[in-house]
Design a protein around this motif. Structure first.
Motif: not given
Length: 59
Positions: A3-25
Motif C-alpha cells: 500500500i502506498t500512501v501520502e500523509l501530511d506532516s501531522e499524520h506522519v508525526e502521529k504514525l511515528h508516535a503510534l509506532e513507538k507507543r505500540f513498538n510496531k513498524n
C-alpha cells in the motif's frame, strides 16, 4: 499486499508516535489497527443482530 500512501506532516508525526507507543513498524501497526477496527465493528454488528429493536429502528 503493498500500500502506498501520502500523509501530511501531522499524520506522519502521529504514525511515528503510534509506532513507538505500540513498538510496531508501519506494516504491523496497520494490521493491528485493522484488527482493532474490525473487532469493534463486528461487536457492534453482533450486538445489533442480537437486539431486534435496534435492528428495526434503523430501518
Amino acid at each position: 499486499m503493498q500500500i502506498t500512501v501520502e500523509l501530511d506532516s501531522e499524520h506522519v508525526e502521529k504514525l511515528h508516535a503510534l509506532e513507538k507507543r505500540f513498538n510496531k513498524n508501519t506494516s504491523e501497526l496497520i494490521a493491528f489497527i485493522i484488527d482493532e477496527v474490525f473487532s469493534e465493528y463486528s461487536a457492534i454488528t453482533d450486538e445489533q443482530n442480537a437486539d431486534p429493536l435496534k435492528q428495526s429502528s434503523s430501518d
